[in-house]
Scaffold this motif. Structure first.
Motif, PDB file in Angstrom:
ATOM      1  N   ARG A 103      -2.742  -3.597  12.145  1.00 26.28           N
ATOM      2  CA  ARG A 103      -1.450  -4.081  12.643  1.00 26.28           C
ATOM      3  C   ARG A 103      -0.406  -3.587  11.649  1.00 26.28           C
ATOM      4  O   ARG A 103      -0.353  -4.078  10.515  1.00 26.28           O
ATOM      5  N   SER A 104       0.352  -2.630  12.092  1.00 27.63           N
ATOM      6  CA  SER A 104       1.194  -1.867  11.166  1.00 27.63           C
ATOM      7  C   SER A 104       2.158  -2.732  10.343  1.00 27.63           C
ATOM      8  O   SER A 104       2.939  -3.510  10.904  1.00 27.63           O
ATOM      9  N   ALA A 135      -2.796   0.268   6.160  1.00 26.84           N
ATOM     10  CA  ALA A 135      -1.756   0.346   7.199  1.00 26.84           C
ATOM     11  C   ALA A 135      -1.248  -1.040   7.576  1.00 26.84           C
ATOM     12  O   ALA A 135      -0.077  -1.202   7.925  1.00 26.84           O
ATOM     13  N   SER A 136      -2.106  -2.051   7.490  1.00 27.86           N
ATOM     14  CA  SER A 136      -1.730  -3.397   7.932  1.00 27.86           C
ATOM     15  C   SER A 136      -0.875  -4.141   6.914  1.00 27.86           C
ATOM     16  O   SER A 136      -0.343  -5.212   7.221  1.00 27.86           O
ATOM     17  N   LEU A 137      -0.793  -3.594   5.700  1.00 26.99           N
ATOM     18  CA  LEU A 137       0.014  -4.255   4.660  1.00 26.99           C
ATOM     19  C   LEU A 137       1.458  -3.785   4.712  1.00 26.99           C
ATOM     20  O   LEU A 137       1.746  -2.619   5.016  1.00 26.99           O
ATOM     21  N   LYS A 138       2.361  -4.711   4.344  1.00 25.11           N
ATOM     22  CA  LYS A 138       3.765  -4.323   4.157  1.00 25.11           C
ATOM     23  C   LYS A 138       3.854  -3.495   2.878  1.00 25.11           C
ATOM     24  O   LYS A 138       3.018  -3.669   1.969  1.00 25.11           O
ATOM     25  N   LEU A 244      -8.219  -5.366  -6.805  1.00 27.85           N
ATOM     26  CA  LEU A 244      -6.852  -5.710  -6.408  1.00 27.85           C
ATOM     27  C   LEU A 244      -6.133  -4.386  -6.230  1.00 27.85           C
ATOM     28  O   LEU A 244      -6.004  -3.606  -7.180  1.00 27.85           O
ATOM     29  N   ALA A 245      -5.708  -4.104  -4.994  1.00 23.47           N
ATOM     30  CA  ALA A 245      -5.089  -2.809  -4.705  1.00 23.47           C
ATOM     31  C   ALA A 245      -3.649  -3.028  -4.270  1.00 23.47           C
ATOM     32  O   ALA A 245      -3.330  -4.007  -3.593  1.00 23.47           O
ATOM     33  N   PHE A 246      -2.783  -2.094  -4.664  1.00 24.18           N
ATOM     34  CA  PHE A 246      -1.331  -2.227  -4.430  1.00 24.18           C
ATOM     35  C   PHE A 246      -0.862  -1.144  -3.460  1.00 24.18           C
ATOM     36  O   PHE A 246      -1.104   0.036  -3.697  1.00 24.18           O
ATOM     37  N   LYS A 247      -0.172  -1.572  -2.391  1.00 28.76           N
ATOM     38  CA  LYS A 247       0.427  -0.592  -1.469  1.00 28.76           C
ATOM     39  C   LYS A 247       1.783  -0.156  -2.017  1.00 28.76           C
ATOM     40  O   LYS A 247       2.563  -1.021  -2.420  1.00 28.76           O
TER      41      LYS A 247
END
Ligand SMILES: C[S@@+](CC[C@H](N)C(=O)[O-])C[C@H]1O[C@@H](n2cnc3c(N)ncnc32)[C@H](O)[C@@H]1O
Length: 247
Positions: A103-104, A135-138, A244-247
């Protein structure tokens, strides 16, 4: 025959052991830890991908987060929904495959907990899941993943275990790693009231560097590794591989 992770009989039979009382009791502490790691507060939107019976999704909703909980298993989702209704919690439950749910730019935080990654023989399918999470993260959103890591597994490895179950049965687990330790074959034998049920479960085993690479190649800007959801180091005493990954 269906692969184990698409076998509803496996999830139905194993639910009392996978989600035993102490696992539910651990959930609030796990949530405390991961909220601190991700530095997030309500009412942000959270995705719990592979939510199971909703141990974490329900706890997050209790704390005022807007939660979307996704799982392929309709029976698990129905049980989680019943519990949410009982408590008057608003949770969006979605039945979907982790390879497809996307969910974009919808969520501040995405979760994938308790070894819910690495199920697919084709590594490209794991990558698809990581790309969907990204893709689903802001922009600026975080992903928290938590699983058994190769470094931990090699340290505590036992090729077989017998454990009594709370309902008076026994669970025998036999484990056989692939020669390069990237894949684990498990045989679970449940003996209860004279009945024997056997399941073959196999999944990819990520080392810290492997998991970080997949996440970085899926678009994440930075990945930090920890030894549990409380933020302990991923060192020789680590219990779980936590990213813990950061967009
Ligand atoms: C080990 S359980 C973890 C459940 C939950 N995260 C927890 O900590 O209690 C793994 C979950 O992944 C779900 N699952 C398995 N394959 C899936 C798939 N392809 N897509 C979505 N969910 C899947 C199962 O139904 C199960 O609920």
């Amino acid at each position: 025959m269906r692969v184990w992770h698409e076998d509803d009989d496996f999830w139905r039979t194993m639910a009392p052991y996978l989600f035993a009382k102490r696992r539910w009791e651990d959930a609030p502490t796990e949530i405390d830890g991961l909220l601190q790691l991700a530095d997030i507060s309500p009412p942000s939107g959270v995705l719990d991908l592979c939510c199971g019976l909703g141990r974490h999704a329900l706890e997050l909703a209790r704390r005022g987060f807007r939660v979307t909980a996704v799982d392929r298993n309709a029976e698990y989702l129905a049980q989680a929904r019943t519990q949410a209704e009982k408590e008057g919690l608003e949770v969006e439950f979605v039945q979907e495959d982790m390879r497809r749910f996307r969910r974009s730019s919808a969520f501040h935080l995405a979760l994938n907990l308790y070894t819910s990654f690495g199920y697919f023989e084709d590594p490209q399918e794991d990558r698809q899941v990581a790309q969907n999470l990204y893709a689903s993260l802001k922009p600026g959103g975080n992903l928290v993943m938590e699983m058994m890591g190769r470094e931990v597994l090699t340290r505590i490895f036992r090729d077989r275990d017998w454990q009594p179950t709370d309902d008076g049965g026994f669970l025998l687990e036999e484990r056989q790693p692939s020669s390069d330790w990237t894949w684990m074959n498990n045989r679970w034998i449940l003996v209860k009231k004279g009945e024997v049920k056997e399941f073959n479960i196999s999944h990819r085993i990520y080392g810290g560097a492997d998991l970080a690479r997949v996440l970085l190649e899926s678009g994440f800007q930075k990945v930090m590794l920890f030894g549990d959801l409380q933020g302990s180091p991923y060192d020789h005493k680590a219990k779980r591989l936590t990213a813990l990954a950061f967009k």
